[in-house]
Motif scaffolding. Structure first.
Motif, PDB file in Angstrom:
ATOM      1  N   TYR A   1      -2.481  -6.311  -7.535  1.00  0.00           N
ATOM      2  CA  TYR A   1      -1.946  -5.049  -6.917  1.00  0.00           C
ATOM      3  C   TYR A   1      -2.546  -3.584  -7.189  1.00  0.00           C
ATOM      4  O   TYR A   1      -1.951  -2.693  -6.962  1.00  0.00           O
TER       5      TYR A   1
ATOM      6  N   GLY B   1      -5.056   6.851  -1.111  1.00  0.00           N
ATOM      7  CA  GLY B   1      -6.576   6.194  -0.952  1.00  0.00           C
ATOM      8  C   GLY B   1      -7.364   7.496  -1.023  1.00  0.00           C
ATOM      9  O   GLY B   1      -8.409   7.492  -1.256  1.00  0.00           O
TER      10      GLY B   1
ATOM     11  N   PRO C   1       0.666  -1.192   0.182  1.00  0.00           N
ATOM     12  CA  PRO C   1      -0.045  -0.051  -0.045  1.00  0.00           C
ATOM     13  C   PRO C   1       0.756   1.372   0.144  1.00  0.00           C
ATOM     14  O   PRO C   1       0.559   2.346  -0.603  1.00  0.00           O
ATOM     15  N   TYR C   2       1.956   1.288   0.597  1.00  0.00           N
ATOM     16  CA  TYR C   2       2.631   2.443   0.758  1.00  0.00           C
ATOM     17  C   TYR C   2       3.608   2.929  -0.446  1.00  0.00           C
ATOM     18  O   TYR C   2       3.983   3.961  -0.587  1.00  0.00           O
TER      19      TYR C   2
ATOM     20  N   GLU D   1      -9.130  -1.359  -4.641  1.00  0.00           N
ATOM     21  CA  GLU D   1      -9.431  -0.216  -3.643  1.00  0.00           C
ATOM     22  C   GLU D   1      -9.275  -0.844  -2.175  1.00  0.00           C
ATOM     23  O   GLU D   1      -8.898  -0.075  -1.398  1.00  0.00           O
ATOM     24  N   ASP D   2      -9.002  -2.309  -1.933  1.00  0.00           N
ATOM     25  CA  ASP D   2      -8.574  -2.877  -0.593  1.00  0.00           C
ATOM     26  C   ASP D   2      -7.187  -2.222  -0.362  1.00  0.00           C
ATOM     27  O   ASP D   2      -6.947  -1.758   1.078  1.00  0.00           O
ATOM     28  N   ILE D   3      -6.215  -2.321  -1.243  1.00  0.00           N
ATOM     29  CA  ILE D   3      -4.789  -1.858  -1.161  1.00  0.00           C
ATOM     30  C   ILE D   3      -4.841  -0.331  -0.872  1.00  0.00           C
ATOM     31  O   ILE D   3      -4.211   0.244   0.092  1.00  0.00           O
TER      32      ILE D   3
ATOM     33  N   ASP E   1       1.860   5.645  -1.988  1.00  0.00           N
ATOM     34  CA  ASP E   1       2.103   6.988  -1.493  1.00  0.00           C
ATOM     35  C   ASP E   1       3.393   7.424  -1.639  1.00  0.00           C
ATOM     36  O   ASP E   1       3.752   8.717  -2.251  1.00  0.00           O
TER      37      ASP E   1
ATOM     38  N   SER F   1      -7.360   1.595   0.461  1.00  0.00           N
ATOM     39  CA  SER F   1      -7.686   1.953   1.733  1.00  0.00           C
ATOM     40  C   SER F   1      -6.722   1.936   2.864  1.00  0.00           C
ATOM     41  O   SER F   1      -6.912   2.491   4.072  1.00  0.00           O
ATOM     42  N   ASP F   2      -5.654   1.228   2.578  1.00  0.00           N
ATOM     43  CA  ASP F   2      -4.402   1.137   3.770  1.00  0.00           C
ATOM     44  C   ASP F   2      -3.380   1.990   3.692  1.00  0.00           C
ATOM     45  O   ASP F   2      -2.500   2.292   4.393  1.00  0.00           O
ATOM     46  N   THR F   3      -3.838   2.916   2.603  1.00  0.00           N
ATOM     47  CA  THR F   3      -2.672   3.927   1.979  1.00  0.00           C
ATOM     48  C   THR F   3      -2.867   5.281   3.184  1.00  0.00           C
ATOM     49  O   THR F   3      -3.930   5.373   3.636  1.00  0.00           O
ATOM     50  N   LEU F   4      -1.960   5.903   3.295  1.00  0.00           N
ATOM     51  CA  LEU F   4      -2.049   6.951   4.185  1.00  0.00           C
ATOM     52  C   LEU F   4      -2.624   8.381   3.420  1.00  0.00           C
ATOM     53  O   LEU F   4      -3.456   9.227   3.692  1.00  0.00           O
TER      54      LEU F   4
END
Length: 322
Positions: A296, A309, A3-4, A299-301, A7, A303-306
């Motif tokens: 990869y 997302g 996820p990061y 939307e699930d991934i 970002d 949702s974990d970004t800072l």
């Protein structure tokens, strides 16, 4: 960790554009954009159809027409010879079947068909006018049209080869395009005029070469000229404007001006980076909408970004994407 990455990628995009903008400065960035617009506009104006068609008509048309005439003449002479041979064989068969096989008549036909091409054309043209033959009837005859199309199909490759070996500036034509031209419904009269020197009363035809030049070679040449002129004008104008910009940018050597220019350049770079990032996020929204998401890229991934997302949710809520 996945996820990061989104970002980090978003941050890298913004940092790269801000750094680039800071280094270039707002003055260079804006002037470069203005120069690009001016160069494209000048190139478009100079490569427009009225300009390039005048270039072709004034400087190339006569030379190209001469090459086409020579190319068509080569093929026409070959075709005429084969048609004369065929006519001689047909006449011999007719004389054998209906006139007792008279050798004197056969020799008369051979002598007539061996007449110089230009003289034969003049004789046929005179006979056509004297007899008042309606050539339009001949041109609409299915058998005659089939024969013309057969000749066109048979010799289109030879015409294309002759044209490509003679045309200047690297202008090329394909066999299929030549065949399409030669089998066009307007061409039989041009071919008849070339071979026999006769045409209908109101016809404007100047022969096959003229028709090929106007419908095939001229448009291709104008397109090529347009591309060359566009590239040349764009390059020259761009070089001249860059020289002018470099002269103007001497003011950046003044420290207060340079500092202000760099800061504003960074702000502009941030705006451009944000626009690029927004476009990328909108593209991702569309990809997920049409594919349902991937391993990869879903939307699930996000949702974990800072940060990424939140951009994704904002883009997804835009009216024009709903």
């Amino acid at each position: 960790m996945i996820p990061y990455i989104y970002d980090i990628a978003a941050a890298v995009i913004l940092i790269v554009f801000i750094g680039r903008g800071f280094k270039r400065g707002v003055l260079r960035t804006v002037l470069s954009l203005i120069c690009l617009i001016i160069a494209i506009s000048a190139a478009a104006a100079c490569s427009s159809y009225p300009v390039t068609s005048k270039i072709y008509d004034d400087y190339l048309s006569e030379t190209v027409s001469e090459h086409i005439d020579n190319a068509v003449k080569e093929v026409r002479d070959e075709t005429t010879k084969k048609l004369k041979d065929e006519a001689e064989r047909s006449a011999d068969r007719f004389i054998d079947d209906n006139l007792g096989g008279s050798e004197e008549l056969k020799q008369f036909v051979r002598d007539y068909l061996s007449t110089d091409d230009e003289e034969l054309r003049n004789q046929l043209s005179t006979a056509y006018s004297y007899l008042g033959i309606d050539i339009s009837t001949l041109l609409t005859n299915p058998d005659f049209r089939a024969k013309i199309e057969e000749i066109a199909s048979q010799y289109s490759g030879s015409v294309a080869d002759e044209l490509n070996s003679r045309l200047p500036l690297g202008i090329k034509v394909s066999k299929s395009s030549v065949e399409n031209i030669l089998t066009d419904e307007k061409v039989p009269e041009a071919i008849v005029y070339d071979m026999f020197g006769i045409k209908s009363e109101n016809s404007q035809t100047k022969g096959t070469a003229d028709y090929i030049e106007n419908t095939l070679v001229r448009p291709a040449a104008i397109r090529m000229i347009s591309a060359v002129v566009w590239a040349a004008v764009f390059t020259i104008v761009n070089i001249v404007l860059k020289i002018i910009v470099n002269i103007i940018l001497i003011v950046r050597k003044i420290e207060p001006v340079k500092a202000c220019d760099s800061i504003l350049g960074g702000v502009l770079g941030a705006a451009v980076g944000a626009a690029v990032l927004a476009a990328a996020v909108i593209l991702i929204v569309l990809i997920i909408r049409f594919t349902g998401g991937m391993t990869y890229l879903n939307e699930d991934i996000f949702s974990d970004t800072l940060f990424f997302g939140r951009l994704y949710d904002l883009a997804k809520s835009l009216d024009f994407l709903n």
